[in-house]
Design an enzyme around this catalytic site. Structure first.
Site, short mmCIF file in Angstrom:
data_model
loop_
_atom_site.label_atom_id
_atom_site.label_comp_id
_atom_site.label_asym_id
_atom_site.label_seq_id
_atom_site.Cartn_x
_atom_site.Cartn_y
_atom_site.Cartn_z
N GLU A 215 0.88 -1.18 0.00
CA GLU A 215 0.00 0.00 0.00
C GLU A 215 0.91 1.22 0.00
OE1 GLU A 215 -3.39 0.33 0.10
OE2 GLU A 215 -3.83 -1.81 0.05
N CYS A 249 -2.05 9.48 2.36
CA CYS A 249 -1.74 8.85 1.07
C CYS A 249 -2.77 9.21 0.01
CB CYS A 249 -1.66 7.34 1.24
SG CYS A 249 -3.17 6.64 1.92
P1 NAD Z 1 8.24 4.64 4.90
O1 NAD Z 1 8.25 3.81 3.66
O2 NAD Z 1 9.39 5.55 5.15
O3 NAD Z 1 8.12 3.71 6.20
C1 NAD Z 1 7.14 2.71 6.35
C2 NAD Z 1 7.66 1.61 7.26
O4 NAD Z 1 8.82 1.04 6.67
C3 NAD Z 1 8.05 2.08 8.65
O5 NAD Z 1 7.55 1.14 9.60
C4 NAD Z 1 9.57 2.08 8.64
O6 NAD Z 1 10.13 1.72 9.87
C5 NAD Z 1 9.90 1.02 7.60
N1 NAD Z 1 11.14 1.34 6.85
C6 NAD Z 1 11.61 2.57 6.50
N2 NAD Z 1 12.76 2.47 5.79
C7 NAD Z 1 13.02 1.15 5.71
C8 NAD Z 1 14.08 0.38 5.11
N3 NAD Z 1 15.09 0.98 4.48
N4 NAD Z 1 14.04 -0.97 5.22
C9 NAD Z 1 13.02 -1.58 5.87
N5 NAD Z 1 12.01 -0.90 6.45
C10 NAD Z 1 12.00 0.43 6.38
O7 NAD Z 1 6.86 5.45 4.84
P2 NAD Z 1 6.33 6.55 5.85
O8 NAD Z 1 7.18 7.77 5.73
O9 NAD Z 1 6.13 5.97 7.21
O10 NAD Z 1 4.89 6.85 5.23
C11 NAD Z 1 4.68 7.74 4.18
C12 NAD Z 1 4.48 7.01 2.87
O11 NAD Z 1 3.50 5.98 2.99
C13 NAD Z 1 3.94 7.93 1.77
O12 NAD Z 1 4.55 7.62 0.55
C14 NAD Z 1 2.46 7.58 1.73
O13 NAD Z 1 1.82 7.90 0.51
C15 NAD Z 1 2.49 6.12 1.99
N6 NAD Z 1 1.22 5.66 2.53
C16 NAD Z 1 0.44 4.83 1.79
C17 NAD Z 1 -0.80 4.43 2.29
C18 NAD Z 1 -1.71 3.51 1.54
O14 NAD Z 1 -2.65 3.02 2.14
N7 NAD Z 1 -1.51 3.28 0.27
C19 NAD Z 1 -1.21 4.87 3.54
C20 NAD Z 1 -0.37 5.72 4.26
C21 NAD Z 1 0.84 6.10 3.76
#
Ligand code: NAD
Length: 473
Positions: A215, A249
């Site tokens: 997602e 998002c």
């Molecule tokens: P992110 O991808 O930075 O982090 C998400 C999760 O991944 C966190 O739990 C984090 O600890 C982990 N993570 C981060 N870097 C990592 C790595 N290198 N290796 C493994 N795990 C890692 O996202 P965010 O900043 O928390 O959220 C914002 C993003 O999420 C935006 O792009 C937004 O559009 C998207 N989003 C999508 C939805 C949806 O339902 N489609 C909903 C909310 C947010």
């Protein structure tokens, strides 16, 4: 060193054993019992959730109620009501060539699953997928976001209070911990976050060919056409864009507007914005409805993007008031001149809305199609013909006509992206299916079967049968 510091293989084995010895055989009511435990905890502690979210980024209690608590309770209620139907085996028809057989699809849980959550709706986007996983009969390890530490801690407290870790467990931490989790052979990974990290998740999952739900985010478009009610459109955008302070998002990332109505629309937007959030900078800043940017890193990123845009082709309509101490950027609307504008190039994920005018609908559609397919496309038009034309000529994970953001709240619609905005779907039955193996069961009769008619050795009669079967296709 990192791989040795965090090793979750014992937890994985514990859940795997529990799945194989208990969950695989259990009746549906046991899943419902687990869902009810979550519901009861939330109903008892809404104030703890509100408090944690306020501490994390000053999210208002009203927004917490609407977007963190209500969707989770709704998801549980839907599952409690419909789980029996969702889980029913489906009998399927028999083709002529397999006459005598009986076939059905049964739903079985995938097994030991991992849920990784983001920070922007840190409670709802963590617990929502956990509900789907439990409804489908799986064990779950949940990794909440480390960026919202108060909510992260509360989630851990809640899960540890109501579940044994062999059923549902929480692992807190950041990249290092997540990487250690990703080294394990999960039966499914449900990830919500950025496309950049989504790619890492998929690469790690590939080691065990683990199925994934991704997602992700993206650059959501709003297309405002000539034939629309400008006041109503402006009101819906003033809310939809600045809900969660634009950190959603499904938040509009850019707005395309017919050049002939641009000036009138901007007037309406200013009016509706003032109605909702106030007139003067201090009044707007003090409005409790507006959350803050989640942390200083994101705040600086968004401010830099605005500054860069203003130095290139951007013009402020309103907003751009800042407080570095509080990570506060006031809701900001600006106009840009082209798709080359810096702010057009990325997901803003903050309280800024760029407006770009177009000359005709075909040009607007071309602009949307030159951006990778988004999670959401919002169409404002009173003309059914225009609505249809836009839908037929574009792609998006979700599309709303004459509103924004509300698709997330619909329990019977699949929620998810397409291409770079994600794969797989969440919510209700669609979320349940992500955590379910749809197992095909085919029962053959005992003695003579139609398939024996085509076993070797081939002869003239068998050749005729094969010819008949293949010709008939
Ligand atoms: P992110 O991808 O930075 O982090 C998400 C999760 O991944 C966190 O739990 C984090 O600890 C982990 N993570 C981060 N870097 C990592 C790595 N290198 N290796 C493994 N795990 C890692 O996202 P965010 O900043 O928390 O959220 C914002 C993003 O999420 C935006 O792009 C937004 O559009 C998207 N989003 C999508 C939805 C949806 O339902 N489609 C909903 C909310 C947010």
């Amino acid at each position: 060193m990192s791989q040795q510091r965090f090793d979750y293989s014992d937890l994985f084995k514990l859940q795997k054993q529990h799945f194989e010895t208990v969950l695989q055989q259990e009746r549906l009511y046991a899943r419902k019992e687990r869902l009810l435990k979550i519901k009861r905890w939330i109903k008892k502690h809404p104030d703890l959730i509100k408090e944690a979210l306020y501490k994390d980024f000053q999210k208002s209690p009203q927004e917490v109620a609407i977007s963190e608590i209500k969707p989770v309770i709704g998801e549980i209620n839907t599952a409690l009501k419909k789980l029996r139907d969702w889980n029913q085996p489906q009998n399927v028809g028999t083709p002529l060539t397999l006459i005598g057989t009986r076939a059905k699809v049964v739903k079985e849980p995938k097994g030991v699953t991992l849920v990784i959550a983001p920070w922007n709706f840190p409670f709802m986007l963590a617990i929502g997928p956990v509900i789907s996983a439990i409804a489908a009969g799986n064990t779950v390890v949940l990794k909440p976001s480390e960026m919202t530490p108060h909510t992260e801690q509360l989630i851990q407290q809640m899960i540890e209070a109501i579940f044994d870790k062999k059923e549902v467990a929480v692992i807190t931490g950041g990249i290092e911990e997540t990487q250690a989790l990703l080294a394990l052979p999960w039966n499914h990974i449900f990830f919500t976050g950025s496309p950049q990290v989504g790619k890492i998740i998929m690469q790690k999952a590939a080691n065990y060919l683990t199925s994934v739900t991704l997602e992700l985010g993206g650059r959501n478009a709003v297309l405002v056409t000539k034939n629309t009610n400008l006041r109503a459109t402006a009101k819906k955008l003033a809310w939809g864009k600045f809900f969660n302070n634009g950190q959603s998002c499904v938040s509009p990332n850019y707005l395309l507007i017919d050049s002939s109505i641009k000036a009138a629309f901007i007037d309406e937007l200013k009016y509706e914005f003032v109605e909702m959030y106030g007139n003067y900078p201090e009044e707007i800043k003090a409005n409790p409805a507006l959350a803050r940017v989640v942390n200083n890193k994101h705040y600086k990123r968004i401010c830099k993007l605005v500054d860069h845009t203003l130095s290139e082709d951007g013009n402020i309509i309103f907003g751009n008031h800042r407080d570095n101490e509080e990570n506060y950027l006031s809701p900001t609307v600006l106009t840009i001149k082209s798709t080359d504008s810096p702010i057009f190039q990325e997901e803003i994920f903050g309280p800024v809305l760029p407006i770009l005018e177009y000359k005709n609908l075909d040009q607007a559609i071309e602009i949307i199609n030159n951006v990778e397919p988004a999670l959401a496309l919002y169409i404002f038009s009173n003309s059914k013909k225009t609505q249809k034309k836009i839908i037929r000529n574009t792609s998006a994970g979700t599309t709303v006509i004459n509103d924004t953001t509300i698709q997330f709240a619909h329990p019977n619609l699949p929620f998810g992206g397409v291409g770079m905005s994600g794969m797989g779907k969440a919510h209700g039955y669609f979320g349940f299916l992500e955590f379910t193996n749809q197992r095909a069961i085919l029962k053959q009769r005992k003695k003579l079967t139609t398939s024996q008619l085509i076993y070797p050795k081939y002869n003239a009669i068998k050749n005729l049968i094969i010819k008949y079967i293949t010709w008939n296709e």
